[in-house]
Design a protein around this motif. Structure first.
Motif, PDB file in Angstrom:
ATOM      1  N   GLY A   1     -34.978  -3.872  24.246  1.00  0.00           N
ATOM      2  CA  GLY A   1     -35.881  -3.834  23.155  1.00  0.00           C
ATOM      3  C   GLY A   1     -36.187  -2.274  23.078  1.00  0.00           C
ATOM      4  N   LYS A   2     -36.782  -1.894  21.855  1.00  0.00           N
ATOM      5  CA  LYS A   2     -37.250  -0.362  21.735  1.00  0.00           C
ATOM      6  C   LYS A   2     -35.847   0.157  21.820  1.00  0.00           C
ATOM      7  CE  LYS A   2     -42.067  -0.372  22.607  1.00  0.00           C
ATOM      8  NZ  LYS A   2     -42.656  -1.386  23.778  1.00  0.00           N
ATOM      9  N   ASN A   3     -35.714   1.257  22.756  1.00  0.00           N
ATOM     10  CA  ASN A   3     -34.629   2.365  23.111  1.00  0.00           C
ATOM     11  C   ASN A   3     -34.076   1.727  24.374  1.00  0.00           C
ATOM     12  OD1 ASN A   3     -34.897   3.883  20.860  1.00  0.00           O
ATOM     13  ND2 ASN A   3     -36.327   5.238  21.815  1.00  0.00           N
ATOM     14  N   MET A   4     -34.436   0.948  24.914  1.00  0.00           N
ATOM     15  CA  MET A   4     -33.739   0.355  26.456  1.00  0.00           C
ATOM     16  C   MET A   4     -32.277  -0.159  26.138  1.00  0.00           C
ATOM     17  SD  MET A   4     -36.506   0.053  28.469  1.00  0.00           S
ATOM     18  CE  MET A   4     -36.655  -1.280  29.408  1.00  0.00           C
ATOM     19  N   TRP A   5     -32.144  -0.543  24.798  1.00  0.00           N
ATOM     20  CA  TRP A   5     -30.471  -1.327  24.561  1.00  0.00           C
ATOM     21  C   TRP A   5     -29.571   0.133  24.911  1.00  0.00           C
ATOM     22  CZ3 TRP A   5     -27.398   0.986  20.765  1.00  0.00           C
ATOM     23  CH2 TRP A   5     -28.239   1.866  19.988  1.00  0.00           C
ATOM     24  N   LEU A   6     -30.003   1.306  24.690  1.00  0.00           N
ATOM     25  CA  LEU A   6     -29.378   2.575  24.798  1.00  0.00           C
ATOM     26  C   LEU A   6     -29.143   2.772  26.212  1.00  0.00           C
ATOM     27  CD1 LEU A   6     -30.623   5.279  22.780  1.00  0.00           C
ATOM     28  CD2 LEU A   6     -28.487   4.796  22.943  1.00  0.00           C
ATOM     29  N   LYS A   7     -30.118   2.831  27.115  1.00  0.00           N
ATOM     30  CA  LYS A   7     -29.788   2.922  28.670  1.00  0.00           C
ATOM     31  C   LYS A   7     -28.740   1.605  29.231  1.00  0.00           C
ATOM     32  CE  LYS A   7     -32.068   2.536  32.640  1.00  0.00           C
ATOM     33  NZ  LYS A   7     -33.491   1.838  33.375  1.00  0.00           N
TER      34      LYS A   7
ATOM     35  N   GLY B   1     -21.253   0.042  29.855  1.00  0.00           N
ATOM     36  CA  GLY B   1     -20.114   0.807  29.624  1.00  0.00           C
ATOM     37  C   GLY B   1     -19.722   1.605  30.830  1.00  0.00           C
ATOM     38  N   PHE B   2     -20.598   2.149  31.546  1.00  0.00           N
ATOM     39  CA  PHE B   2     -20.020   2.886  32.555  1.00  0.00           C
ATOM     40  C   PHE B   2     -19.633   1.894  33.774  1.00  0.00           C
ATOM     41  CE2 PHE B   2     -21.214   4.802  36.980  1.00  0.00           C
ATOM     42  CZ  PHE B   2     -20.607   5.951  36.801  1.00  0.00           C
ATOM     43  N   PHE B   3     -20.401   0.933  34.137  1.00  0.00           N
ATOM     44  CA  PHE B   3     -19.899   0.041  34.868  1.00  0.00           C
ATOM     45  C   PHE B   3     -18.605  -0.494  34.687  1.00  0.00           C
ATOM     46  CE2 PHE B   3     -19.288  -4.625  35.843  1.00  0.00           C
ATOM     47  CZ  PHE B   3     -19.257  -4.653  37.199  1.00  0.00           C
ATOM     48  N   MET B   4     -18.204  -1.004  33.367  1.00  0.00           N
ATOM     49  CA  MET B   4     -16.823  -1.420  33.078  1.00  0.00           C
ATOM     50  C   MET B   4     -15.841  -0.312  32.998  1.00  0.00           C
ATOM     51  SD  MET B   4     -17.110  -4.415  32.255  1.00  0.00           S
ATOM     52  CE  MET B   4     -15.410  -4.528  31.527  1.00  0.00           C
ATOM     53  N   PHE B   5     -16.244   1.068  32.796  1.00  0.00           N
ATOM     54  CA  PHE B   5     -15.188   1.996  32.809  1.00  0.00           C
ATOM     55  C   PHE B   5     -14.932   2.122  34.270  1.00  0.00           C
ATOM     56  CE2 PHE B   5     -14.831   6.615  34.071  1.00  0.00           C
ATOM     57  CZ  PHE B   5     -13.728   6.938  33.446  1.00  0.00           C
TER      58      PHE B   5
ATOM     59  N   MET C   1     -12.660  -1.013  35.340  1.00  0.00           N
ATOM     60  CA  MET C   1     -11.258  -1.004  34.953  1.00  0.00           C
ATOM     61  C   MET C   1     -10.632  -0.293  35.264  1.00  0.00           C
ATOM     62  SD  MET C   1     -11.458  -3.905  33.086  1.00  0.00           S
ATOM     63  CE  MET C   1     -10.097  -4.000  32.192  1.00  0.00           C
ATOM     64  N   ASN C   2     -11.174   1.044  35.809  1.00  0.00           N
ATOM     65  CA  ASN C   2     -10.052   2.327  36.028  1.00  0.00           C
ATOM     66  C   ASN C   2     -10.239   2.355  37.620  1.00  0.00           C
ATOM     67  OD1 ASN C   2      -9.258   3.798  33.666  1.00  0.00           O
ATOM     68  ND2 ASN C   2     -11.492   3.689  33.471  1.00  0.00           N
ATOM     69  N   LEU C   3     -10.990   1.874  38.229  1.00  0.00           N
ATOM     70  CA  LEU C   3     -10.714   2.098  39.770  1.00  0.00           C
ATOM     71  C   LEU C   3     -10.554   0.862  40.471  1.00  0.00           C
ATOM     72  CD1 LEU C   3     -13.865   4.590  40.521  1.00  0.00           C
ATOM     73  CD2 LEU C   3     -11.191   5.071  40.263  1.00  0.00           C
ATOM     74  N   ILE C   4     -11.245  -0.138  40.103  1.00  0.00           N
ATOM     75  CA  ILE C   4     -11.506  -1.465  40.943  1.00  0.00           C
ATOM     76  C   ILE C   4     -10.280  -2.160  40.460  1.00  0.00           C
ATOM     77  CG2 ILE C   4     -12.632  -3.343  41.861  1.00  0.00           C
ATOM     78  CD1 ILE C   4     -15.136  -1.587  41.356  1.00  0.00           C
ATOM     79  N   SER C   5     -10.130  -2.451  39.311  1.00  0.00           N
ATOM     80  CA  SER C   5      -8.999  -3.257  38.654  1.00  0.00           C
ATOM     81  C   SER C   5      -7.694  -2.893  39.114  1.00  0.00           C
ATOM     82  CB  SER C   5      -9.334  -3.434  37.108  1.00  0.00           C
ATOM     83  OG  SER C   5      -8.037  -4.272  36.709  1.00  0.00           O
TER      84      SER C   5
ATOM     85  N   ILE D   1     -12.692   6.488  28.138  1.00  0.00           N
ATOM     86  CA  ILE D   1     -13.943   7.150  28.261  1.00  0.00           C
ATOM     87  C   ILE D   1     -14.510   6.756  26.954  1.00  0.00           C
ATOM     88  CG2 ILE D   1     -15.585   9.042  28.304  1.00  0.00           C
ATOM     89  CD1 ILE D   1     -13.516  10.300  30.389  1.00  0.00           C
ATOM     90  N   PRO D   2     -14.012   7.212  25.747  1.00  0.00           N
ATOM     91  CA  PRO D   2     -14.559   6.900  24.522  1.00  0.00           C
ATOM     92  C   PRO D   2     -14.773   5.329  24.083  1.00  0.00           C
ATOM     93  CG  PRO D   2     -12.584   7.858  23.993  1.00  0.00           C
ATOM     94  CD  PRO D   2     -12.781   7.919  25.622  1.00  0.00           C
ATOM     95  N   VAL D   3     -13.619   4.552  24.616  1.00  0.00           N
ATOM     96  CA  VAL D   3     -13.692   3.054  24.460  1.00  0.00           C
ATOM     97  C   VAL D   3     -14.542   2.443  24.984  1.00  0.00           C
ATOM     98  CG1 VAL D   3     -12.455   1.196  25.113  1.00  0.00           C
ATOM     99  CG2 VAL D   3     -11.002   3.045  24.070  1.00  0.00           C
ATOM    100  N   TRP D   4     -15.114   2.714  26.393  1.00  0.00           N
ATOM    101  CA  TRP D   4     -16.300   2.200  27.134  1.00  0.00           C
ATOM    102  C   TRP D   4     -17.344   2.499  26.440  1.00  0.00           C
ATOM    103  CZ3 TRP D   4     -15.553  -2.576  28.218  1.00  0.00           C
ATOM    104  CH2 TRP D   4     -14.408  -2.808  28.788  1.00  0.00           C
ATOM    105  N   LEU D   5     -17.558   4.025  25.998  1.00  0.00           N
ATOM    106  CA  LEU D   5     -18.842   4.313  25.607  1.00  0.00           C
ATOM    107  C   LEU D   5     -19.207   3.546  24.461  1.00  0.00           C
ATOM    108  CD1 LEU D   5     -20.707   6.852  26.007  1.00  0.00           C
ATOM    109  CD2 LEU D   5     -19.482   8.086  24.305  1.00  0.00           C
ATOM    110  N   VAL D   6     -18.117   3.478  23.493  1.00  0.00           N
ATOM    111  CA  VAL D   6     -18.469   2.681  22.340  1.00  0.00           C
ATOM    112  C   VAL D   6     -18.701   1.119  22.549  1.00  0.00           C
ATOM    113  CG1 VAL D   6     -17.550   1.946  20.152  1.00  0.00           C
ATOM    114  CG2 VAL D   6     -17.170   4.242  20.729  1.00  0.00           C
TER     115      VAL D   6
END
Ligand SMILES: [Zn+2]
Length: 213
Positions: free
Chosen positions: A148-154, A160-164, A167-171, A188-193
């Motif tokens: 809720g509020k702006n928490m969705w951003l965080k 996105g950071f976790f997936m980045f 996908m790039n280091l662990i996978s 980077i932009p893919v997981w950001l979006v």
């Protein structure tokens, strides 16, 4: 199986596509095995409380004592959404509410059976003994939607950071593909979006109210 009033509740069981996806998606196995994420076999969403957001209309029934638990009991706000390796603990009767199991988790579980079998009872007893304390100080009246509020951003950015990283280091470590800078830069932009979309989707989904038609 318990009977529920289907006029009042939408019932989510294995027959629902979201639940089927949960079982089939191999990525879920990571959350189940390492983080102890669990989804109950049956959950209910009240269709009659039209003015409440989705997250406040969701319930988890305990088949042992028939208590209809507020689903928010197991949320990130209280750190109770993880570490549920043996299932969801029922605070009313102390039994375990049966949960779904991802297919990959199931497979890995049986393949590694000889390893954990000897520790299981001991581990389960310890886990069970630790549960009541986890739910002691939960006050749902002060619950805030984690997206809720702006928490969705965080939330979105950290997803996105976790997936980045994953996908790039662990996978690549798992399937032994050579490191590729170009691929990393593109992702980077893919997981950001993707992260922001995920965060916003969760905010909208959990806050969803039923519009009067
Ligand atoms: Zn119970």
């Amino acid at each position: 199986m318990q009977e529920f009033d289907s006029k009042q509740y939408k019932i989510y069981s294995w027959k629902n596509w979201m639940v089927l996806h949960y079982i089939i998606n191999p990525g879920i196995a990571f959350n189940e095995i390492f983080l102890g994420m669990r989804v109950p076999k049956v959950s209910l969403v009240d269709k009659t409380q039209k003015d409440k957001p989705f997250i406040e209309r969701s319930y988890v029934p305990c088949p042992h004592c028939n208590t209809l638990h507020d689903a928010r009991l197991w949320s990130a706000n209280y750190k109770t959404h993880m570490k549920n390796w043996f299932g969801l603990y029922c605070v009313s009767c102390g039994e375990i509410i049966p949960c779904l199991m991802n297919a990959t988790t199931f497979l890995l579980k049986w393949l590694t059976f000889p390893v954990w079998y000897w520790f299981r009872d001991n581990w389960k007893a310890k886990w069970l003994a630790a549960q009541p304390k986890r739910f002691e100080n939960i006050d749902l009246a002060t619950f805030e939607n984690p997206f809720g509020k702006n928490m969705w951003l965080k939330q979105g950015l950290s997803f996105g950071f976790f997936m980045f990283v994953f996908m790039n280091l662990i996978s690549p470590l798992i399937d032994e593909t050579p490191f590729n800078w170009k691929k990393v830069l593109i992702s980077i932009p893919v997981w950001l979006v993707a992260g922001l979309l995920f965060g916003y989707f969760m905010k909208a989904f959990l806050g969803q109210k039923i519009k009067n038609s």
